[in-house]
Design a protein around this motif. Structure first.
Motif, mmCIF file in Angstrom:
data_model
loop_
_atom_site.group_PDB
_atom_site.id
_atom_site.type_symbol
_atom_site.label_atom_id
_atom_site.label_comp_id
_atom_site.label_asym_id
_atom_site.label_seq_id
_atom_site.Cartn_x
_atom_site.Cartn_y
_atom_site.Cartn_z
ATOM 1 N N LYS A 831 0.827 -1.211 0.000
ATOM 2 C CA LYS A 831 0.000 0.000 0.000
ATOM 3 C C LYS A 831 0.861 1.261 0.000
ATOM 4 N N PHE A 832 2.032 1.184 0.613
ATOM 5 C CA PHE A 832 2.950 2.326 0.582
ATOM 6 C C PHE A 832 4.361 1.813 0.305
ATOM 7 N N HIS A 833 5.200 2.723 -0.190
ATOM 8 C CA HIS A 833 6.562 2.347 -0.577
ATOM 9 C C HIS A 833 7.561 3.046 0.344
ATOM 10 N N THR A 834 8.617 2.317 0.733
ATOM 11 C CA THR A 834 9.659 2.873 1.598
ATOM 12 C C THR A 834 10.930 3.078 0.787
ATOM 13 N N LEU A 835 11.367 4.337 0.722
ATOM 14 C CA LEU A 835 12.585 4.705 0.000
ATOM 15 C C LEU A 835 13.671 5.011 1.022
ATOM 16 N N LEU A 836 14.842 4.379 0.874
ATOM 17 C CA LEU A 836 15.957 4.551 1.804
ATOM 18 C C LEU A 836 17.066 5.336 1.118
ATOM 19 N N LEU A 837 17.525 6.410 1.737
ATOM 20 C CA LEU A 837 18.517 7.290 1.123
ATOM 21 C C LEU A 837 19.650 7.568 2.101
ATOM 22 N N SER A 838 20.854 7.764 1.561
ATOM 23 C CA SER A 838 21.988 8.124 2.407
ATOM 24 C C SER A 838 22.849 9.150 1.690
ATOM 25 N N GLY A 839 23.425 10.045 2.464
ATOM 26 C CA GLY A 839 24.271 11.076 1.884
ATOM 27 C C GLY A 839 25.207 11.651 2.923
ATOM 28 N N LYS A 840 26.094 12.531 2.470
ATOM 29 C CA LYS A 840 27.052 13.156 3.374
ATOM 30 C C LYS A 840 26.982 14.659 3.181
#
Length: 883
Positions: A831-840
């Motif tokens: 039903k919903f989407h999980t987006l995982l992000l990483s940065g500096k």
């Protein structure tokens, strides 16, 4: 005396006043009796302060004169101030109440740091006096004369004053405590028990002041203060104290990570307060609930129902506050579905213009697309009656409307054209022009209509600054080859009807048409030749420049297009053996393009960037050696060494077309609290030397300020030079986004002729993603998330994306982060989407983001974002970038 006789006396006095021609002058003199007062005469009179027998009335009058002189801006030198101070201290020997009150006022103005012990002794005596008025005024004056050395001896007196049964004395002591806290916080923290005792006072002011002081005392102990607030939620407080409790609860809910038990308790308390009988408590609770992002729309429905009841009130103030609360609520787009426009529409016609203007602003934010045209027509009828402040607020809402409902651009353009006709300030009409510029850039199908609407406006505009703004926009659009040629006639009229500055700007627009619209060349040369006879030198020089520029021979070897490069690559791959074995010239462009025509649709597009075609313009500084060179240069620079260590440099970005006379690129260098913009300017003209080359910047973000600039002294023909601009951003913000407009200003030396000129470059944006570098974790994302022992920041937003795929792409672009664990792959069954992000952040601090994206039919795209980083302030800033 009978009533009739009394009325007769009043009438006779008025008649005598009318018959006296100097009556008004006499009144004016009576209202300002000290208008001819001289400082020297007052200082002379002040000697009576030293008389053994004080005349209370005379001393009071002299003190009044001194206050008058101070309010008029009169300055006293050190000797005069010292003399007055000692004279005033001798007045403490009088027990006259009115004189004593004047003494307290004057001590604040003429205090002498070396002689304060005299005053403090007198004030201490007054604090223990039996005269309540002396005690109250002495307590109010005390914080202005105290220092650290005097606090201990007065501690007992102040504590006793706090516990006094008399409300005015207790309140005066609490207020004194608030002011002394700024001098010595540790000293006031010892009063916790005495201050807490006054929280349940039956007097409203005592409870209110005690709560304020207790908040200051416990400012470094949030846990204890939270427990105190928890206890107060069970007490019955006076309205003003109750209101302050609500404010502190809102502060804690919005800034601190609370235990769920406390959070639930506080939210339930706020929901109870909206059912109170006191209006100030209801409104304060509603404002607090508006700011809570953790509540759902369903939780807020009771609050909205109560606020809308106040819209029907006969009290204008209540209606206005209710509208302000609703306006505050819908600042979060996800809350807009809570408001029904029909409840607010009747207020558009309210006789109070503040009410009607605010109602208009709200309706523009919540209206549906089908009602936009009707609403804009209705608003225009009342626009002239609004204040300038509300007119500009309406335009802000119209800009948001253009962003959210681009298909209604015709109605919006029509409304903006009408705003040019209404009576309003220059600032208001300038904002209308900015919205037109926004429409031109963001809504391609509306571009031509918006440009023509601006062009039509300058026909009737009487303000030079606004005409120049419009001509500047037309200049930029003409250089992009996106301006309708019908504009030429309107711009040409400026050459015959306006002053020299506008005529010069109009020539610049016509010159851009001449360079970029070959079909109109003959007509434009004729117009510019006429302008070359203008009485103003600037207009003549610009006209001749563009005529000569259009006559210059064009380069025969034009750069290859991307399509031609694709065709060459495919041709080489297909015929590589024949080319190697043949001695003939087989790489003929005609053969290659014939091959491309035969294999149309089969040639694979190469991923070569357009910028590589103009390689001589691009200077990327991504290599370690290049970045390290910049790092060393800025560190050793005498101008920018105080900016600290260079953290990151961006790619070079072109700000001009490759065929322009001046080629400009910009590189953004990021430091901890500063940004340096490095402009590289190349002069492609022969026989033209540029000197004193500088920049005029327009920065559309108050949190980003211009600080310093290093201009280029001289740029020779076919040479380039750099201009460095230092910007400072708000130290409380880790992330700043802003549109930057740049205008080159320089002196042109062409074959011995010298004149001033300027050159408009394309706008560019400092984006949030500029601050980050994408990084890939070797461990699982969840492992890294759990190992980061910092505070988690979260928020919920409603976004304008049409589907999850678009939302993912835009979020990755917005942050400039690395996608982790293949989370950009959509699972259709969820039903919903999980987006995982990483940065500096600036190559120094790691940040992790979890985006939960879902769609609801009645709301659209909903995003819940959570962030962790090595800096809690950075996490907050990252979450707020979507707000």
């Amino acid at each position: 005396m009978s009533t009739l006789q009394y009325v007769r006396e009043i009438i006779s006095k008025q008649i005598s006043t009318l018959s006296n021609p100097i009556g008004e002058d006499k009144k004016a003199l009576e209202s300002e009796p000290y208008h001819n007062l001289q400082k020297s005469s007052v200082l002379l009179e002040s000697r009576c302060f030293n008389d053994p027998q004080l005349q209370d009335k005379k001393c009071r009058q002299i003190l009044s004169k001194l206050i008058y002189l101070i309010n008029q801006g009169e300055k006293f030198n050190d000797q005069e101030s010292l003399s007055l101070f000692f004279g005033i201290t001798k007045l403490f020997s009088s027990n006259n109440v009115d004189l004593r009150r004047m003494i307290y006022l004057m001590i604040k103005e003429f205090k002498d740091e070396n002689s304060m012990y005299v005053v403090i002794s007198c004030l201490a005596k007054d604090i223990t006096s039996k005269n309540d008025l002396f005690r109250i005024n002495a307590l109010r004056t005390l914080p202005y004369v105290l220092d650290q050395s005097n606090l201990v001896q007065l501690d007992r007196y102040l504590k006793n004053a706090i516990l006094e049964k008399s409300q005015p004395i207790s309140s005066a002591a609490l207020i004194a405590g608030l002011q002394i806290f700024r001098i010595s916080p540790d000293f006031i923290r010892k009063w916790t028990n005495e201050v807490a005792d006054r929280l349940n006072s039956k007097y409203p002011q005592n409870s209110f002041h005690a709560l304020l002081l207790l908040h200051e005392i416990k400012s470094n102990d949030k846990v204890t203060f939270t427990k105190i607030l928890t206890g107060l939620t069970k007490e019955t407080l006076v309205p003003i104290a109750n209101m302050q409790v609500i404010r502190f609860i809102r502060e804690i809910l919005n800034t601190d990570e609370l235990d769920q038990q406390y959070e639930k308790l506080f939210i339930e308390y706020l929901l109870r307060q909206i059912h109170k009988s006191q209006e100030i408590v209801i409104f304060e609770a509603c404002k607090a609930l508006c700011d809570l992002k953790s509540l759902s729309n369903k939780d807020l429905q009771p609050m909205v129902q109560i606020v809308t009841v106040f819209l029907q009130s006969s009290n204008v103030i209540n209606k206005f506050v209710a509208l302000k609360i609703l306006n505050r609520l819908i600042s979060n787009p996800i809350r807009r579905s809570l408001i029904t426009p029909s409840q607010i529409e009747p207020l558009i016609q309210d006789s109070n213009k503040s009410l009607s203007s605010l109602a208009v602003s709200i309706l523009l934010k919540v209206c549906q697309e089908t009602n936009i045209e009707r609403l804009l027509n209705q608003i225009y009828e009342y626009l002239n009656d609004m204040s300038d402040e509300f007119k500009i607020d309406v335009l802000r809402s119209v800009k948001a409307l253009a962003k959210n409902s681009p298909t209604k651009w015709k109605s919006i353009i029509s409304f903006l054209q009408q705003t040019f006709k209404c009576e309003a300030s220059q600032e208001f009409k300038k904002y209308s022009i900015e919205i037109f510029e926004f429409i031109i850039h963001e809504i391609p199908e509306a571009r031509e209509n918006a440009i023509m609407a601006l062009a039509d406006y300058i026909e009737d505009c009487q303000q030079s600054a606004l005409q120049l703004s419009v001509l500047s926009i037309l200049n930029r659009e003409a250089s992009k080859k996106q301006c309708p040629t019908r504009v030429i006639r309107i711009v040409n009229n400026r050459l015959h009807l306006e002053d020299a500055e506008i005529r010069a700007a109009a020539v610049g627009v016509l010159g851009k048409f001449l360079l970029h619209y070959p079909k109109e060349k003959a007509n434009l040369i004729e117009l510019l030749q006429a302008a070359a006879q203008d009485p103003d030198e600037e207009v003549r020089n610009r006209s001749r420049f563009y005529i000569s520029e259009s006559a210059a021979p064009k380069e025969e070897n034009t750069p290859l297009s991307i399509e031609e490069l694709d065709a060459i690559e495919a041709y080489l791959q297909q015929n590589i053996q024949e080319i190697q074995q043949s001695n003939e010239e087989v790489l003929q462009l005609e053969k290659i393009m014939a091959y491309a025509e035969q294999n149309k649709g089969k040639i694979k597009k190469t991923e070569v960037l357009q910028e590589l075609v103009e390689e001589e313009l691009i200077q990327t500084h991504e290599s370690e050696s290049g970045f390290e060179t910049y790092k060393k240069l800025f560190k050793e620079s005498t101008i920018f060494c105080d900016y600290g260590v260079l953290r990151k440099s961006s790619r070079a970005q072109n700000l001009t077309d490759s065929k322009c006379e001046y080629l400009v690129t910009v590189v953004k260098h990021f430091f901890d609290n500063h940004i340096i913009l490095e402009y590289k300017v190349k002069n492609t003209l022969d026989n033209v030397t540029l000197s004193d080359v500088s920049l005029e910047l327009t920065i559309k973000n108050v949190n980003l300020q211009f600080e310093r600039i290093v201009p280029a002294k001289q740029i020779q023909p076919q040479c380039a030079s750099n201009i460095l601009v230092g910007l400072q951003f708000n130290p409380n913000l880790r992330l700043v986004s802003s549109n930057i407009q740049s205008i080159l200003t320089f002196t042109v030396n062409e074959n011995g002729t010298t004149y001033q000129d300027e050159y408009q470059t394309e706008d560019f944006i400092i984006t949030y993603s500029d601050f980050f570098l994408p990084i890939q974790w070797f461990k699982k994302f969840q492992t890294e998330w759990e190992s980061l022992k910092t505070q988690e920041m979260s928020a919920t937003y409603q976004l304008d994306y049409k589907n999850t795929d678009i939302a993912i792409k835009e979020l990755v672009k917005h942050f400039g982060f690395q996608v982790c664990d293949n989370s950009d792959q959509i699972q259709t069954q969820n039903k919903f989407h999980t987006l995982l992000l990483s940065g500096k952040y600036l190559d120094a601090k790691s940040a992790l983001v979890i985006c939960q994206i879902g769609f609801q039919q009645n709301i659209g795209c909903v995003l819940k974002i959570k962030c962790k980083s090595e800096d809690d302030n950075l996490s907050t800033n990252i979450v707020e970038t979507l707000g």
